[in-house]
Design a protein around this motif. Structure first.
Motif, PDB file in Angstrom:
ATOM      1  N   ALA A   1       0.829  -1.206   0.000  1.00  0.00           N
ATOM      2  CA  ALA A   1       0.000   0.000   0.000  1.00  0.00           C
ATOM      3  C   ALA A   1       0.865   1.258   0.000  1.00  0.00           C
ATOM      4  N   GLY A   2       1.932   1.248   0.800  1.00  0.00           N
ATOM      5  CA  GLY A   2       2.775   2.431   0.929  1.00  0.00           C
ATOM      6  C   GLY A   2       3.644   2.714  -0.280  1.00  0.00           C
ATOM      7  N   ILE A   3       4.126   1.668  -0.943  1.00  0.00           N
ATOM      8  CA  ILE A   3       5.049   1.864  -2.058  1.00  0.00           C
ATOM      9  C   ILE A   3       4.319   1.911  -3.392  1.00  0.00           C
ATOM     10  N   PHE A   4       3.375   1.014  -3.585  1.00  0.00           N
ATOM     11  CA  PHE A   4       2.739   0.880  -4.895  1.00  0.00           C
ATOM     12  C   PHE A   4       1.263   1.291  -4.909  1.00  0.00           C
ATOM     13  N   GLY A   5       0.751   1.747  -3.780  1.00  0.00           N
ATOM     14  CA  GLY A   5      -0.630   2.221  -3.728  1.00  0.00           C
ATOM     15  C   GLY A   5      -1.666   1.132  -3.897  1.00  0.00           C
ATOM     16  N   ILE A   6      -1.338  -0.089  -3.487  1.00  0.00           N
ATOM     17  CA  ILE A   6      -2.280  -1.205  -3.607  1.00  0.00           C
ATOM     18  C   ILE A   6      -3.426  -1.018  -2.614  1.00  0.00           C
ATOM     19  N   GLN A   7      -4.650  -1.073  -3.110  1.00  0.00           N
ATOM     20  CA  GLN A   7      -5.833  -0.896  -2.255  1.00  0.00           C
ATOM     21  C   GLN A   7      -5.939  -2.059  -1.273  1.00  0.00           C
ATOM     22  N   ARG A   8      -6.164  -1.717  -0.010  1.00  0.00           N
ATOM     23  CA  ARG A   8      -6.300  -2.746   1.007  1.00  0.00           C
ATOM     24  C   ARG A   8      -7.688  -3.386   0.946  1.00  0.00           C
ATOM     25  N   THR A   9      -7.723  -4.704   1.240  1.00  0.00           N
ATOM     26  CA  THR A   9      -8.974  -5.452   1.336  1.00  0.00           C
ATOM     27  C   THR A   9      -9.058  -6.058   2.727  1.00  0.00           C
ATOM     28  N   ASN A  10      -9.974  -6.969   2.930  1.00  0.00           N
ATOM     29  CA  ASN A  10     -10.098  -7.636   4.226  1.00  0.00           C
ATOM     30  C   ASN A  10      -9.103  -8.775   4.393  1.00  0.00           C
ATOM     31  N   SER A  11      -8.317  -9.063   3.356  1.00  0.00           N
ATOM     32  CA  SER A  11      -7.359 -10.173   3.423  1.00  0.00           C
ATOM     33  C   SER A  11      -5.925  -9.652   3.317  1.00  0.00           C
ATOM     34  N   ALA A  12      -5.244  -9.627   4.457  1.00  0.00           N
ATOM     35  CA  ALA A  12      -3.847  -9.191   4.450  1.00  0.00           C
ATOM     36  C   ALA A  12      -2.988 -10.135   3.609  1.00  0.00           C
ATOM     37  N   LEU A  13      -3.338 -11.420   3.609  1.00  0.00           N
ATOM     38  CA  LEU A  13      -2.556 -12.387   2.850  1.00  0.00           C
ATOM     39  C   LEU A  13      -2.649 -12.103   1.349  1.00  0.00           C
ATOM     40  N   GLU A  14      -3.872 -11.878   0.856  1.00  0.00           N
ATOM     41  CA  GLU A  14      -4.024 -11.595  -0.573  1.00  0.00           C
ATOM     42  C   GLU A  14      -3.390 -10.251  -0.937  1.00  0.00           C
TER      43      GLU A  14
ATOM     44  N   ALA B   1       3.889  -6.884  -7.193  1.00  0.00           N
ATOM     45  CA  ALA B   1       4.225  -5.516  -7.600  1.00  0.00           C
ATOM     46  C   ALA B   1       5.737  -5.292  -7.565  1.00  0.00           C
ATOM     47  N   PHE B   2       6.402  -5.817  -6.538  1.00  0.00           N
ATOM     48  CA  PHE B   2       7.866  -5.720  -6.496  1.00  0.00           C
ATOM     49  C   PHE B   2       8.482  -6.473  -7.676  1.00  0.00           C
ATOM     50  N   GLU B   3       7.962  -7.646  -7.956  1.00  0.00           N
ATOM     51  CA  GLU B   3       8.461  -8.445  -9.067  1.00  0.00           C
ATOM     52  C   GLU B   3       8.310  -7.685 -10.385  1.00  0.00           C
ATOM     53  N   ASN B   4       7.157  -7.054 -10.575  1.00  0.00           N
ATOM     54  CA  ASN B   4       6.929  -6.270 -11.786  1.00  0.00           C
ATOM     55  C   ASN B   4       7.870  -5.069 -11.854  1.00  0.00           C
ATOM     56  N   TYR B   5       8.133  -4.473 -10.698  1.00  0.00           N
ATOM     57  CA  TYR B   5       9.071  -3.344 -10.693  1.00  0.00           C
ATOM     58  C   TYR B   5      10.463  -3.807 -11.122  1.00  0.00           C
ATOM     59  N   PHE B   6      10.916  -4.937 -10.581  1.00  0.00           N
ATOM     60  CA  PHE B   6      12.232  -5.444 -10.966  1.00  0.00           C
ATOM     61  C   PHE B   6      12.298  -5.673 -12.473  1.00  0.00           C
TER      62      PHE B   6
END
Length: 396
Positions: free
Chosen positions: A313-326, A334-339
């Protein structure tokens, strides 16, 4: 557990910073220095002459030793120690990136030690440095943060072993950081550097204890700065502000600030696993790290998925859901795509151009645990079988 931050390095950041070399050496009373460097690039582009002209003006003697390679070799360190003793050198100046600085630190440890033991003993864990000759830095590559860190990593060609030595004695006395000196760094090595400083921050972010909220926020801000500016310098290698941000980020990522106040120093399993990859296959450190990080992350995420989700959420702005795992899994992707976006490998096959054999993976894992003498990691403690599983899954 309390942590302790000590950053004694005098830092000059900005255009023309390298022109303060003579002044910085005079502060410390240097009489004769070794200028340690890697390729002949600094000779061809005129940097070496600008440095030696300052030394001549300041009345400081010097000798030079080039030839440092990525994954710096202990054989050159031994040569440097012998040269410095022969020439009565009292100060070492590293003009280059992390490999040059790490090699200079190793020379500094070996020079100080008068026991007659081999300098590799410090890296093999057989003894601890009791001091070091002073080291100063002119940085030409933003990557490892060695210009402010206590860390030095070198490779022993006998056994293809890559090992580190951490000691506050090795922290440089000064670091001169001119972003313009990084303009000519090739895109691949620029990206390797971006990956390396990201990993130094991530290793500290994923620890097993409680985090200090401010330190965690600083880590997230640092990672966001690195990801944004890493792309900018690939688009425009002479973007001064982007280069300046990366150069400072390199230093901050590895000087200890990003672990201050946390209960635990960090994980470091990926670094230790990568050391075996680059020791065996002589690959660039940053590329080796991106080749295994996402596989490691997926292997350990269930230890604390919230930490991955928060980072996404902090680096790539991913919207949070009710599942921390997902959400955490999305962050890893997102990190993989950045690399990929900075042309770094995300599997060992991409790194090497082939898959390592089962016997090579067995050897990598065995060396990583020091033949059964240690485990890796803190976020999740990894045994040898865990490490083998990660290497195997990272083959791609």
């Amino acid at each position: 557990m309390a942590t302790f931050l000590w950053t004694p390095t005098r830092v000059t950041l900005g255009k023309g910073a390298e022109d303060k070399l003579g002044e910085e050496l005079q502060k410390d009373g240097a009489k004769k220095v070794l200028i340690h460097y890697g390729s002949e690039r600094i000779v061809k582009n005129g940097l070496m002459k600008r440095l030696t002209d300052q030394l001549d003006k300041a009345g400081i003697g010097y000798v030079t030793l080039g030839g440092v390679k990525p994954n710096p070799r202990v054989s050159l360190v031994r040569e440097g120690i012998e040269l410095c003793r022969k020439e009565s050198v009292d100060y070492i100046v590293a003009a280059g990136g992390g490999s040059v600085i790490d090699s200079a630190k190793a020379i500094a440890y070996g020079l100080f030690d008068e026991s007659g033991d081999d300098v590799w003993d410090f890296y093999a864990g057989l003894k601890r440095p009791q001091g070091a000759f002073p080291v100063g830095v002119i940085l030409t590559l933003s990557a490892t943060g060695s210009e402010m860190s206590d860390s030095s990593v070198i490779t022993n060609e006998d056994g293809d072993l890559k090992r580190g030595c951490n000691s506050d004695y090795g922290r440089p006395r000064f670091a001169l950081l001119d972003p313009e000196l990084t303009y000519s760094v090739p895109p691949y090595h620029t990206s390797c550097g971006t990956a390396d400083m990201m990993m130094h921050t991530l290793e500290r972010y994923f620890h097993s204890g409680k985090s200090l909220a401010l330190t965690e926020a600083l880590s997230e801000a640092l990672l966001k700065t690195i990801t944004e500016n890493g792309l900018k310098v690939l688009e425009n290698p002479e973007d001064y502000e982007a280069r300046k941000n990366l150069m400072w980020a390199s230093s901050l990522s590895h000087n200890g600030l990003m672990q201050e106040g946390n209960e635990q120093r960090g994980d470091w399993a990926c670094h230790q696993m990568e050391h075996e990859l680059s020791g065996m296959f002589d690959v660039a450190h940053g590329a080796g790290l991106t080749a295994i990080w996402a596989t490691w992350a997926r292997y350990v995420i269930e230890e604390e998925p919230e930490r991955f989700a928060k980072l996404g959420a902090g680096i790539f702005g991913i919207q949070r859901t009710n599942s921390a795992l997902e959400d955490g899994k999305k962050a890893i992707a997102a990190f993989e795509n950045y690399f990929r976006s900075i042309n770094m490998p995300v599997s060992i096959k991409e790194l090497l151009g082939r898959n390592p054999t089962d016997s090579e993976i067995e050897e990598l894992a065995d060396k990583a645990v020091f033949h059964g003498k240690r485990t890796l990691g803190a976020f999740k403690v990894l045994q040898k079988e865990d490490i083998k599983a990660i290497y195997t899954a990272a083959r791609g």
